[in-house]
Design a protein around this motif. Structure first.
Motif, short mmCIF file in Angstrom:
data_model
loop_
_atom_site.label_atom_id
_atom_site.label_comp_id
_atom_site.label_asym_id
_atom_site.label_seq_id
_atom_site.Cartn_x
_atom_site.Cartn_y
_atom_site.Cartn_z
N GLY A 259 -31.29 36.52 -23.70
CA GLY A 259 -32.19 35.85 -22.78
C GLY A 259 -32.28 34.36 -23.00
N LEU A 260 -31.32 33.80 -23.72
CA LEU A 260 -31.33 32.38 -24.04
C LEU A 260 -30.32 31.62 -23.20
N MET A 261 -30.59 30.34 -22.97
CA MET A 261 -29.63 29.46 -22.32
C MET A 261 -29.49 28.19 -23.16
N ILE A 262 -28.49 27.39 -22.84
CA ILE A 262 -28.13 26.24 -23.67
C ILE A 262 -28.55 24.94 -23.01
N ALA A 263 -29.17 24.07 -23.81
CA ALA A 263 -29.39 22.68 -23.43
C ALA A 263 -28.54 21.82 -24.36
N ARG A 264 -27.62 21.05 -23.79
CA ARG A 264 -26.72 20.23 -24.59
C ARG A 264 -27.31 18.83 -24.73
N ILE A 265 -27.60 18.46 -25.97
CA ILE A 265 -28.30 17.20 -26.26
C ILE A 265 -27.32 16.21 -26.86
N ALA A 266 -27.07 15.13 -26.14
CA ALA A 266 -26.15 14.10 -26.60
C ALA A 266 -26.78 13.32 -27.74
N LEU A 267 -25.97 13.00 -28.75
CA LEU A 267 -26.44 12.27 -29.93
C LEU A 267 -25.56 11.05 -30.18
N PRO A 268 -26.10 10.04 -30.84
CA PRO A 268 -25.27 8.88 -31.19
C PRO A 268 -24.28 9.25 -32.30
#
Length: 364
Positions: A259-268
């Protein structure tokens, strides 16, 4: 003597009277009752929708923003040299490994010699063909002989062209014996060693384009609606360091099993970011959620619970599932509905069914 006997009889009579009195008291009298304990004093609050600020978080793995496996195009060649290690920053086209080209080198030299011979033969055939130009039907040579010379010239040119094509194929194959970086980036994995035999489709290296690493944060589907592309997030690394990130992409698929989905978080770019590492993200902003004050929730071996207060000032234990904590409140993801009154301070000292004294009722 008679006086002494009279006194003994008198004392015995008194004792009998006292004994009877005590016996009667034991049979008909009531023992002192234990004083009843006063009810526990508690404060109460309502289960209500409240704004929870900055409380949402998610965790996941650090992965390359764009990853590519680098594999050979040819099979059966021995790895002669490996030129880079994990962590190396490379440029597009930079050699990563060299395959042994000794087998192809001998074939290249053979075809080069053969091509040279065929070019000489083609030149001779063209010269002989040129000598019969204009002699058709002149009687000097038969038309058949003239045609043969012309066919021989074309055939010699075709043979040379075929050998040239074979040589070009070998030269291309030889060039592919140098394994090169497909783009600018960082080598995040090396699986090849000198002496290995190359195999098409078997990765030798894995690269991250541009060296960019991002957090693949796993979110419950119900929480993902509160996250948007461009939202700011604080990413906490395993070391405790915090980096500022930004939501770059939200997944379109919900995992059927979790029941999970992905949030892609850009990093330096940061030297501490390593593919496969673990990190946690905290998202900025506020959201409305059903909640109660933190002290209202009790935790034991069976999980979390709250004590509901009914109209008769008695408490009843109800199991709950909690979520995020923010500003002294805790989210109730599963539990009593909004408007239910729960005990706050003093709740931990009550048992299911106890009568309580409400010191202060509040809607907070």
């Amino acid at each position: 003597m008679n006086n002494a006997n009279d006194r003994l009889l008198s004392l015995a009579g008194v004792g009998a009277v006292l004994g009877g009195a005590l016996l009667l008291a034991g049979c008909h009298g009531k023992p002192d009752e234990v004083a009843e304990m006063p009810p526990q004093t508690v404060t109460t609050a309502l289960v209500a929708m409240r704004e929870l600020k900055g409380g949402q978080s998610a965790s996941g793995r650090l992965l390359p923003q764009e990853e590519m496996a680098v594999a050979p195009d040819l099979s059966g060649f021995r790895v002669a040299r490996v030129l880079v290690e994990e962590g190396a920053a490379v440029r597009a086209g930079q050699p990563l490994a060299l395959l042994d080209d000794s087998l192809l080198q001998s074939q290249v030299r053979q075809l080069e010699a053969q091509l040279m011979q065929q070019r000489v033969a083609a030149e001779q055939a063209r010269d002989q063909s040129a000598r019969v130009a204009g002699l058709d039907n002149e009687g000097v040579l038969s038309n058949e002989a003239i045609a043969q010379r012309r066919f021989a010239a074309r055939n010699a040119d075709a043979a040379a062209a075929a050998t040239r094509a074979q040589l070009d194929d070998l030269l291309v194959r030889r060039a592919h014996l140098t394994i090169r970086a497909p783009f600018d980036g960082t080598v995040i994995e090396r699986t090849v060693r000198p002496g290995d035999t190359a195999s098409v489709g078997t990765a030798m290296f894995r690269m991250a384009r541009g060296g960019l690493i991002e957090l693949y944060a796993e979110l419950p589907e119900r929480d993902a609606s509160r996250i948007h592309v461009g939202d700011v997030a604080q990413v906490v690394l395993a070391s405790g360091r915090t980096l500022d990130g930004k939501v770059r992409l939200l997944g379109e698929r919900v995992d059927a099993a979790t029941g999970l989905m992905i949030a892609r978080i850009a990093l330096p770019r940061d030297a501490e970011l390593r593919a496969g590492g673990f990190a946690k993200a905290r998202f900025a902003g506020a959201r409305a959620a059903l909640s109660v004050p933190d002290p209202a929730v009790n935790y034991d071996a069976d999980g979390a619970s709250v004590m509901l207060v009914d109209g008769g000032s008695r408490v009843h234990r109800v199991r709950v599932v909690t979520g995020e904590h923010s500003g002294g409140f805790v989210e109730l993801r599963r539990g009593p509905p909004a408007g239910t009154r729960v005990a706050v301070k003093g709740a931990a000292f009550t048992l299911d069914g106890d009568k309580v004294k409400i010191a202060m009722a509040t809607g907070h």
